[in-house]
Design a protein around this motif. Structure first.
Motif, mmCIF file in Angstrom:
data_model
loop_
_atom_site.group_PDB
_atom_site.id
_atom_site.type_symbol
_atom_site.label_atom_id
_atom_site.label_comp_id
_atom_site.label_asym_id
_atom_site.label_seq_id
_atom_site.Cartn_x
_atom_site.Cartn_y
_atom_site.Cartn_z
ATOM 1 N N LYS A 189 0.844 -1.208 0.000
ATOM 2 C CA LYS A 189 0.000 0.000 0.000
ATOM 3 C C LYS A 189 0.877 1.256 0.000
ATOM 4 C CE LYS A 189 -3.993 -2.031 2.290
ATOM 5 N NZ LYS A 189 -4.893 -1.946 3.446
ATOM 6 N N LEU A 190 1.968 1.205 0.718
ATOM 7 C CA LEU A 190 2.899 2.333 0.783
ATOM 8 C C LEU A 190 3.467 2.646 -0.598
ATOM 9 C CD1 LEU A 190 4.805 4.320 2.358
ATOM 10 C CD2 LEU A 190 6.373 2.377 2.584
ATOM 11 N N ILE A 191 3.956 1.637 -1.303
ATOM 12 C CA ILE A 191 4.565 1.914 -2.604
ATOM 13 C C ILE A 191 3.514 2.207 -3.677
ATOM 14 C CG2 ILE A 191 6.705 0.696 -2.075
ATOM 15 C CD1 ILE A 191 5.739 -1.582 -3.902
ATOM 16 N N ASN A 192 2.261 1.915 -3.356
ATOM 17 C CA ASN A 192 1.161 2.288 -4.255
ATOM 18 C C ASN A 192 0.645 3.698 -3.919
ATOM 19 O OD1 ASN A 192 -0.483 1.525 -6.465
ATOM 20 N ND2 ASN A 192 -2.183 1.164 -5.059
ATOM 21 N N ASP A 193 1.258 4.329 -2.921
ATOM 22 C CA ASP A 193 0.905 5.687 -2.483
ATOM 23 C C ASP A 193 -0.543 5.777 -2.017
ATOM 24 O OD1 ASP A 193 1.608 8.336 -1.918
ATOM 25 O OD2 ASP A 193 0.984 9.048 -3.894
ATOM 26 N N ASP A 194 -0.967 4.784 -1.233
ATOM 27 C CA ASP A 194 -2.351 4.722 -0.752
ATOM 28 C C ASP A 194 -2.592 5.530 0.520
ATOM 29 O OD1 ASP A 194 -2.986 3.096 -2.868
ATOM 30 O OD2 ASP A 194 -3.096 1.241 -1.698
ATOM 31 N N PHE A 195 -1.561 6.082 1.125
ATOM 32 C CA PHE A 195 -1.717 6.834 2.373
ATOM 33 C C PHE A 195 -1.645 8.325 2.063
ATOM 34 C CE2 PHE A 195 0.017 2.698 3.500
ATOM 35 C CZ PHE A 195 -0.963 2.276 4.375
ATOM 36 N N LEU A 196 -2.768 8.992 2.243
ATOM 37 C CA LEU A 196 -2.895 10.376 1.827
ATOM 38 C C LEU A 196 -3.314 11.277 2.982
ATOM 39 C CD1 LEU A 196 -4.927 9.638 -1.419
ATOM 40 C CD2 LEU A 196 -2.457 9.897 -1.202
ATOM 41 N N GLN A 197 -3.112 12.575 2.803
ATOM 42 C CA GLN A 197 -3.566 13.564 3.773
ATOM 43 C C GLN A 197 -4.280 14.680 3.016
ATOM 44 O OE1 GLN A 197 -0.570 15.765 5.955
ATOM 45 N NE2 GLN A 197 -2.018 16.262 7.562
ATOM 46 N N SER A 198 -5.441 15.037 3.498
ATOM 47 C CA SER A 198 -6.211 16.117 2.891
ATOM 48 C C SER A 198 -5.518 17.448 3.156
ATOM 49 C CB SER A 198 -7.620 16.154 3.480
ATOM 50 O OG SER A 198 -8.251 17.374 3.174
ATOM 51 N N GLU A 199 -5.336 18.227 2.112
ATOM 52 C CA GLU A 199 -4.767 19.567 2.287
ATOM 53 C C GLU A 199 -5.734 20.469 3.037
ATOM 54 O OE1 GLU A 199 -2.682 21.638 -0.848
ATOM 55 O OE2 GLU A 199 -2.642 19.762 -1.976
ATOM 56 N N LEU A 200 -7.012 20.242 2.847
ATOM 57 C CA LEU A 200 -8.027 21.087 3.455
ATOM 58 C C LEU A 200 -8.210 20.795 4.942
ATOM 59 C CD1 LEU A 200 -10.214 23.247 3.082
ATOM 60 C CD2 LEU A 200 -11.790 21.414 2.423
ATOM 61 N N THR A 201 -8.456 19.532 5.272
ATOM 62 C CA THR A 201 -8.778 19.185 6.662
ATOM 63 C C THR A 201 -7.578 18.693 7.457
ATOM 64 O OG1 THR A 201 -9.291 16.886 6.110
ATOM 65 C CG2 THR A 201 -11.109 18.498 5.995
ATOM 66 N N LYS A 202 -6.514 18.369 6.751
ATOM 67 C CA LYS A 202 -5.307 17.787 7.356
ATOM 68 C C LYS A 202 -5.556 16.376 7.905
ATOM 69 C CE LYS A 202 -3.019 21.500 6.477
ATOM 70 N NZ LYS A 202 -2.703 21.630 5.084
ATOM 71 N N LEU A 203 -6.707 15.786 7.576
ATOM 72 C CA LEU A 203 -7.006 14.423 7.999
ATOM 73 C C LEU A 203 -6.271 13.436 7.100
ATOM 74 C CD1 LEU A 203 -10.861 14.722 8.634
ATOM 75 C CD2 LEU A 203 -9.025 14.639 10.340
ATOM 76 N N TYR A 204 -5.946 12.264 7.674
ATOM 77 C CA TYR A 204 -5.236 11.224 6.940
ATOM 78 C C TYR A 204 -6.230 10.203 6.402
ATOM 79 C CZ TYR A 204 -0.963 13.045 8.992
ATOM 80 O OH TYR A 204 0.080 13.850 9.348
ATOM 81 N N TYR A 205 -5.927 9.686 5.205
ATOM 82 C CA TYR A 205 -6.794 8.709 4.570
ATOM 83 C C TYR A 205 -5.971 7.599 3.938
ATOM 84 C CZ TYR A 205 -10.358 12.336 4.885
ATOM 85 O OH TYR A 205 -11.227 13.280 5.350
ATOM 86 N N GLU A 206 -6.629 6.457 3.775
ATOM 87 C CA GLU A 206 -6.083 5.381 2.968
ATOM 88 C C GLU A 206 -6.998 5.286 1.759
ATOM 89 O OE1 GLU A 206 -5.707 0.593 3.139
ATOM 90 O OE2 GLU A 206 -5.307 1.673 4.996
ATOM 91 N N SER A 207 -6.425 5.442 0.579
ATOM 92 C CA SER A 207 -7.241 5.479 -0.622
ATOM 93 C C SER A 207 -6.598 4.662 -1.725
ATOM 94 C CB SER A 207 -7.399 6.918 -1.103
ATOM 95 O OG SER A 207 -8.092 6.939 -2.317
ATOM 96 N N VAL A 208 -7.352 3.710 -2.260
ATOM 97 C CA VAL A 208 -6.872 2.911 -3.376
ATOM 98 C C VAL A 208 -7.175 3.633 -4.688
ATOM 99 C CG1 VAL A 208 -7.111 0.708 -4.579
ATOM 100 C CG2 VAL A 208 -7.135 0.783 -2.084
ATOM 101 N N ALA A 209 -8.373 4.196 -4.788
ATOM 102 C CA ALA A 209 -8.780 4.885 -6.018
ATOM 103 C C ALA A 209 -8.294 6.323 -5.972
ATOM 104 C CB ALA A 209 -10.294 4.847 -6.157
#
Length: 135
Positions: A102-122
């Motif tokens: 998941k890490l090398i697929n860049d699935d761990f994201l952070q919203s610029e707006l809310t600063k919340l962290y997400y895991e996203s495949v799509a």
């Protein structure tokens, strides 16, 4: 039907093996042989194919930066072990191996707006979708 499935599984394993070579070439993983142990699991092999062949991380982001990310992102912090000198990730558990893909697929994201962290495949690239809309 059974023969076709066998050929499909072999094809997936062959591409997964090439994906594994991509991982090995980066030097990011200390014990990459753990992937060879799981390459016969077709679902794992398919994830390996996807992550290692189209990775926006492997070979693009310096290893030090990737390791720093794993130490700071809330979903990854404390989930990995590292080599003695801290320059490589040690993937001793299936959970850490799955997280690594998941890490090398860049699935761990952070919203610029809310600063919340997400895991996203799509993930749809904004630049790509803008190009398509302009055509």
């Amino acid at each position: 039907m059974m023969g076709r499935n066998m050929h499909f599984h072999e094809a997936v394993k062959n591409v997964a093996t090439q994906g594994l070579e991509n991982i090995i070439e980066t030097g990011l993983v200390e014990n990459h042989e753990v992937f060879k142990d799981r390459i016969d699991e077709i679902s794992f092999a398919r994830k390996l194919v996807k992550a290692a062949s189209k990775s926006p991380v492997l070979g693009q982001i310096p290893n030090e930066q990737v390791i720093s990310f794993t130490n700071n992102h809330p979903a990854l912090k404390g989930k990995f072990k590292y080599s003695y000198d801290g320059s490589q990730i040690n993937l001793g558990t299936k959970k850490s191996q799955d997280l690594f893909l998941k890490l090398i697929n860049d699935d761990f994201l952070q919203s610029e707006l809310t600063k919340l962290y997400y895991e996203s495949v799509a993930k749809d690239s904004i630049a790509e979708s803008e190009k398509t809309q302009q055509q």
